[in-house]
Design a protein around this motif. Sequence first.
Motif, mmCIF file in Angstrom:
data_model
loop_
_atom_site.group_PDB
_atom_site.id
_atom_site.type_symbol
_atom_site.label_atom_id
_atom_site.label_comp_id
_atom_site.label_asym_id
_atom_site.label_seq_id
_atom_site.Cartn_x
_atom_site.Cartn_y
_atom_site.Cartn_z
ATOM 1 N N UNK A 84 0.829 -1.210 0.000
ATOM 2 C CA UNK A 84 0.000 0.000 0.000
ATOM 3 C C UNK A 84 0.865 1.261 0.000
ATOM 4 N N UNK A 85 1.963 1.234 0.757
ATOM 5 C CA UNK A 85 2.884 2.367 0.762
ATOM 6 C C UNK A 85 3.505 2.552 -0.618
ATOM 7 N N UNK A 86 3.864 1.449 -1.251
ATOM 8 C CA UNK A 86 4.479 1.521 -2.575
ATOM 9 C C UNK A 86 3.538 2.185 -3.580
ATOM 10 N N UNK A 87 2.269 1.839 -3.528
ATOM 11 C CA UNK A 87 1.312 2.429 -4.462
ATOM 12 C C UNK A 87 1.217 3.938 -4.273
ATOM 13 N N UNK A 102 9.853 3.431 7.923
ATOM 14 C CA UNK A 102 10.789 2.675 8.740
ATOM 15 C C UNK A 102 12.097 2.517 7.981
ATOM 16 N N UNK A 103 13.193 2.864 8.632
ATOM 17 C CA UNK A 103 14.502 2.806 7.977
ATOM 18 C C UNK A 103 15.032 1.369 7.939
ATOM 19 N N UNK A 104 15.744 1.034 6.867
ATOM 20 C CA UNK A 104 16.441 -0.248 6.796
ATOM 21 C C UNK A 104 17.805 -0.112 7.458
ATOM 22 N N UNK A 105 18.539 -1.210 7.507
ATOM 23 C CA UNK A 105 19.875 -1.187 8.101
ATOM 24 C C UNK A 105 20.878 -0.407 7.263
ATOM 25 N N UNK A 106 20.496 -0.058 6.038
ATOM 26 C CA UNK A 106 21.386 0.728 5.187
ATOM 27 C C UNK A 106 21.477 2.180 5.653
ATOM 28 N N UNK A 107 20.555 2.592 6.513
ATOM 29 C CA UNK A 107 20.548 3.965 7.017
ATOM 30 C C UNK A 107 21.293 4.016 8.343
ATOM 31 N N UNK A 108 22.354 4.819 8.449
ATOM 32 C CA UNK A 108 23.072 4.928 9.720
ATOM 33 C C UNK A 108 22.154 5.358 10.854
ATOM 34 N N UNK A 118 13.029 5.644 12.266
ATOM 35 C CA UNK A 118 12.365 6.052 11.039
ATOM 36 C C UNK A 118 13.199 7.105 10.325
ATOM 37 N N UNK A 119 12.888 7.322 9.056
ATOM 38 C CA UNK A 119 13.630 8.285 8.254
ATOM 39 C C UNK A 119 12.656 9.029 7.348
ATOM 40 N N UNK A 120 12.907 10.311 7.133
ATOM 41 C CA UNK A 120 12.185 11.048 6.112
ATOM 42 C C UNK A 120 12.825 10.752 4.764
ATOM 43 N N UNK A 121 12.019 10.582 3.739
ATOM 44 C CA UNK A 121 12.571 10.181 2.442
ATOM 45 C C UNK A 121 11.729 10.774 1.318
ATOM 46 N N UNK A 122 12.392 11.171 0.223
ATOM 47 C CA UNK A 122 11.636 11.708 -0.907
ATOM 48 C C UNK A 122 12.473 11.703 -2.177
ATOM 49 N N UNK A 187 3.928 7.474 7.219
ATOM 50 C CA UNK A 187 3.328 6.232 6.735
ATOM 51 C C UNK A 187 3.589 5.048 7.658
ATOM 52 N N UNK A 188 4.045 5.312 8.867
ATOM 53 C CA UNK A 188 4.409 4.206 9.763
ATOM 54 C C UNK A 188 3.237 3.704 10.601
ATOM 55 N N UNK A 189 2.125 4.429 10.601
ATOM 56 C CA UNK A 189 0.971 4.017 11.390
ATOM 57 C C UNK A 189 -0.034 3.239 10.563
ATOM 58 N N UNK A 190 -1.206 2.973 11.122
ATOM 59 C CA UNK A 190 -2.233 2.213 10.411
ATOM 60 C C UNK A 190 -2.791 2.949 9.199
#
Length: 208
Positions: A84-87, A102-108, A118-122, A187-190
């Motif tokens: 749903x987030x991807x769409x 939610x950040x992956x392990x690739x994010x320091x 979590x991370x802001x991303x755009x 986008x981390x909540x319901x």
Amino acid sequence: MAQYFVVHPENPQVRLLKQAGQLLADGGLVAVPTDSSYAVLARLDDKAAADALRRLRGLDERHHLTLLCRDLAEIGHFARVDNSQYRLLKIATPGPWTFILEATREVPRRVSHPSRKTIGIRVPNHRVTLGLIECAGSPLISTTLIPEGEDEPLNDAQLIRERYANQLAAIIDSGACPLMPTTVIDLTGPSPEILRRGQGDLASLGLA
């Protein structure tokens, strides 16, 4: 003293962007126009530069920094994205939206939120910004260039030069850009939560 690059907004000179990219690689901060006011950028893997970015803005570690990516595929490398987030991201990118994911392990850890991870991303819709990310060879961390203690972002390169020439490695001038920051959507909540209203029509994302 910050280097000053005058770059064409539609056909940015790769030579100049490579020079700015090298300054980022050397640990410097670069002010760049985006589709939502000026931002200050640093290398994702450079702790000292990230700390300098926070000091310049007067931000603590709880403030989300934003990861600027080149495209949707790159977002998936640094953030956990369900269907749903991807769409939603597919509709919204590129554009003036910042998504909290939610950040992956690739994010320091020093870049992500200390308690929420979590991370802001755009993905910005601006040729100069995207060209700089491409020349840097990887996503860049950023924050809107809002002077400490003020509410409005800056969008004039000459004014930025006057105020921050000794704190930045470079300033890229490709003409005035918008004064309004991105709209921030968690986008981390319901369900999506609007944290800040800025640019962009929420109805276009089905969130009005």
